[in-house]
Design a protein around this motif. Structure first.
Motif, PDB file in Angstrom:
ATOM      1  N   LEU A  42       0.915  -1.210   0.052  1.00  0.00           N
ATOM      2  CA  LEU A  42      -0.044   0.182   0.002  1.00  0.00           C
ATOM      3  C   LEU A  42       0.740   1.244   0.023  1.00  0.00           C
ATOM      4  O   LEU A  42       0.395   2.237  -0.490  1.00  0.00           O
ATOM      5  CB  LEU A  42      -0.851  -0.059   1.151  1.00  0.00           C
ATOM      6  N   ALA A  43       2.147   1.341   0.481  1.00  0.00           N
ATOM      7  CA  ALA A  43       2.979   2.282   0.794  1.00  0.00           C
ATOM      8  C   ALA A  43       3.848   2.188  -0.458  1.00  0.00           C
ATOM      9  O   ALA A  43       4.838   3.112  -0.981  1.00  0.00           O
ATOM     10  CB  ALA A  43       3.919   2.102   1.616  1.00  0.00           C
ATOM     11  N   HIS A  44       3.486   1.577  -1.777  1.00  0.00           N
ATOM     12  CA  HIS A  44       4.427   1.451  -2.922  1.00  0.00           C
ATOM     13  C   HIS A  44       5.864   1.112  -2.792  1.00  0.00           C
ATOM     14  O   HIS A  44       6.696   1.780  -3.136  1.00  0.00           O
ATOM     15  CB  HIS A  44       3.994   2.701  -3.883  1.00  0.00           C
ATOM     16  N   GLU A  45       6.104   0.438  -1.719  1.00  0.00           N
ATOM     17  CA  GLU A  45       7.325  -0.399  -1.503  1.00  0.00           C
ATOM     18  C   GLU A  45       7.244  -1.836  -1.755  1.00  0.00           C
ATOM     19  O   GLU A  45       6.178  -2.512  -1.832  1.00  0.00           O
ATOM     20  CB  GLU A  45       7.739  -0.224  -0.237  1.00  0.00           C
TER      21      GLU A  45
ATOM     22  N   VAL B 138      -8.641   8.003  -2.382  1.00  0.00           N
ATOM     23  CA  VAL B 138      -8.556   6.634  -2.573  1.00  0.00           C
ATOM     24  C   VAL B 138      -7.153   6.091  -2.811  1.00  0.00           C
ATOM     25  O   VAL B 138      -6.341   6.533  -3.434  1.00  0.00           O
ATOM     26  CB  VAL B 138      -9.406   5.932  -3.812  1.00  0.00           C
ATOM     27  N   ASP B 139      -6.595   5.029  -1.663  1.00  0.00           N
ATOM     28  CA  ASP B 139      -5.459   4.429  -1.760  1.00  0.00           C
ATOM     29  C   ASP B 139      -5.354   3.210  -2.210  1.00  0.00           C
ATOM     30  O   ASP B 139      -4.223   3.060  -3.161  1.00  0.00           O
ATOM     31  CB  ASP B 139      -4.933   4.243  -0.382  1.00  0.00           C
ATOM     32  N   ALA B 140      -6.347   2.511  -2.688  1.00  0.00           N
ATOM     33  CA  ALA B 140      -6.335   1.373  -3.452  1.00  0.00           C
ATOM     34  C   ALA B 140      -7.588   0.991  -3.889  1.00  0.00           C
ATOM     35  O   ALA B 140      -8.746   1.380  -3.287  1.00  0.00           O
ATOM     36  CB  ALA B 140      -6.032   0.080  -2.527  1.00  0.00           C
ATOM     37  N   ILE B 141      -7.786   0.304  -5.001  1.00  0.00           N
ATOM     38  CA  ILE B 141      -9.020  -0.080  -5.812  1.00  0.00           C
ATOM     39  C   ILE B 141      -9.210  -1.450  -5.735  1.00  0.00           C
ATOM     40  O   ILE B 141      -8.128  -2.297  -6.036  1.00  0.00           O
ATOM     41  CB  ILE B 141      -9.071   0.617  -7.288  1.00  0.00           C
TER      42      ILE B 141
ATOM     43  N   GLY C 171       5.747  -2.703  -5.719  1.00  0.00           N
ATOM     44  CA  GLY C 171       4.691  -2.594  -4.841  1.00  0.00           C
ATOM     45  C   GLY C 171       3.586  -2.206  -5.430  1.00  0.00           C
ATOM     46  O   GLY C 171       3.269  -2.124  -6.760  1.00  0.00           O
ATOM     47  N   GLY C 172       2.547  -1.621  -4.692  1.00  0.00           N
ATOM     48  CA  GLY C 172       1.426  -1.262  -5.237  1.00  0.00           C
ATOM     49  C   GLY C 172       0.294  -2.366  -5.871  1.00  0.00           C
ATOM     50  O   GLY C 172      -0.617  -1.987  -6.710  1.00  0.00           O
TER      51      GLY C 172
END
Length: 411
Positions: free
Chosen positions: A11-14, A319-322, A381-382
């Motif tokens: 979620l933190a794009h790591e 929105v952080d994630a879909i 990530g992501g």
């Protein structure tokens, strides 16, 4: 990394140590009861009564042995409530398989099918003989009147198919459940290393359809924007009140809060981006930003179909994630989505197409498809692996196993 670390890194794009996996942790990432019975049999797991926790979609509570088979890294907060004693009673699935359903759901025979009523005795849903799901047959505001206030709206929602099926059941107030539920949430947090999702809902377009009926509400969207704003203001105020209580009590125990509002269809958005920005975005943004003010949570949005056109606005609104990343819908090609939005939003889904590949592909085709999706979506990530929406009755268990084996091989 443990499971929670892995999900939070994505979620933190790591880049996490391995691809996080989501299965059975919310109402759009699970498996129907009949498919679940067949999967357990195929895996040679002990027989046990299947528990149908989502009666609208006939979804099974996924037991711990199956969660471990999948390698699931996340879990829904409401899963803990499903483990309580005394909330289940016997029923049967469409093929006659015995099951358990929540005590507050009391289907009655109607000819060869089933009927559900609300607390007043009004029919709200029906299940024709042999059909896998119940049909929504009651729309409280089909006469186009507006609810007087939040209290009147809450009563209407409780009488709808969606409200009447939700835990802890119709007629039970939040105040009656909070103390015990908080203790259940605290225990889940203490014993589980999985990331925890607080399933909230908070839909606007969907609830407008459920209240007014789809045809009426879409005509209202096109011809009476001032009336729509009044409806959405009332719905948002209701959701904000519920959100304050939900996160005040459960915020410390969850990592993500799941909102839902289906905005897309197979061949494009349900609304023009202009209409979305004018009518819905301000209210969505108000709720999503308020959630982040109330708790340290990421906002996960479930929205089916072709939603690429909305992504810049959804990201801007918070929105952080879909989910479910419906890769078979127009404009939802995984390569283009990752290229254009992969540094700004997490794709929670898109790991395996459930329209054509999972039900109709061979195990080898499914393995190849899953490897391809992971290679596209996982870098930097992501990405949290999940199949696109729930596994349906017609999916062979060997295909489910092939999907799981393929994502494990990518970890």
């Amino acid at each position: 990394m443990n499971s929670r670390d892995r999900v939070l890194a994505a979620l933190a794009h790591e880049q996490p140590d391995q691809v996080p996996i989501s299965f059975g942790d919310h109402r759009s990432g699970g498996i129907t009861a009949l498919a679940y019975v067949r999967l357990r049999d195929y895996l040679g797991l002990p027989q046990k009564p299947v528990r149908v926790y989502d009666f609208m979609q006939m979804l099974a509570v996924v037991d711990e042995d199956v969660l471990q088979f999948f390698g699931t890294d996340s879990v829904a907060l409401d899963r803990a409530f499903a483990e309580q004693d005394g909330i289940w009673h016997e029923w049967e699935l469409s093929d006659g398989t015995p099951c358990l359903i929540p005590a507050w759901i009391q289907p009655e025979r109607k000819g060869d099918g089933w009927l559900l009523r609300d607390l007043s005795g009004r029919p709200i849903a029906r299940n024709p003989a042999g059909a896998p799901y119940f049909d929504h047959i009651y729309f409280p505001l089909a006469d186009a009147r507006l609810p007087k206030d939040k209290a009147a709206l809450a009563d209407l929602l409780a009488a709808s198919m969606e409200g009447g099926f939700s835990a802890p059941g119709p007629g039970v107030t939040a105040a009656q459940t909070v103390a015990g539920d908080v203790e259940i949430a605290r225990r889940l947090r203490a014993r589980s290393e999985r990331a925890i999702i607080g399933v909230f809902g908070g839909s606007l377009l969907e609830l407008g359809n459920h209240l007014f009926r789809h045809d009426n509400f879409y005509m209202m969207l096109a011809s009476e924007p001032e009336k729509v704003h009044a409806v959405l203001r009332c719905l948002t105020d209701h959701h904000l009140q519920e959100l304050e209580q939900f996160l005040r009590h459960f915020g410390p125990y969850i990592d993500m809060i799941l909102f839902g509002d289906d905005l897309g269809m197979q061949r494009g958005p349900l609304l023009s981006p202009r209409m979305y920005r004018e009518l819905f975005k301000p209210y969505h943004q108000e709720m999503w930003q308020r959630a982040k003010e109330l708790a340290q949570v990421k906002v996960l949005l479930h929205s089916c179909g072709s939603i690429r056109a909305y992504l810049p606005d959804l990201i801007e609104a918070g929105v952080d994630a879909i989910n479910p990343v419906q890769i078979s819908a127009q404009g939802m090609d995984a390569t283009a989505l990752k290229r254009d939005f992969g540094d700004r939003i997490t794709f929670w889904g898109g790991g395996c197409d459930t329209q054509q590949v999972l039900p109709f592909g061979t195990p080898d085709e499914i393995r190849q498809h899953v490897r391809q999706q992971v290679e596209i979506l996982a870098p930097d990530g992501g990405f949290v692996f999940s199949q696109v929406h729930n596994i349906q009755d017609d999916v062979p268990p060997e295909n489910i196993v092939a999907m799981v084996e393929a994502v494990h091989a990518c970890r």
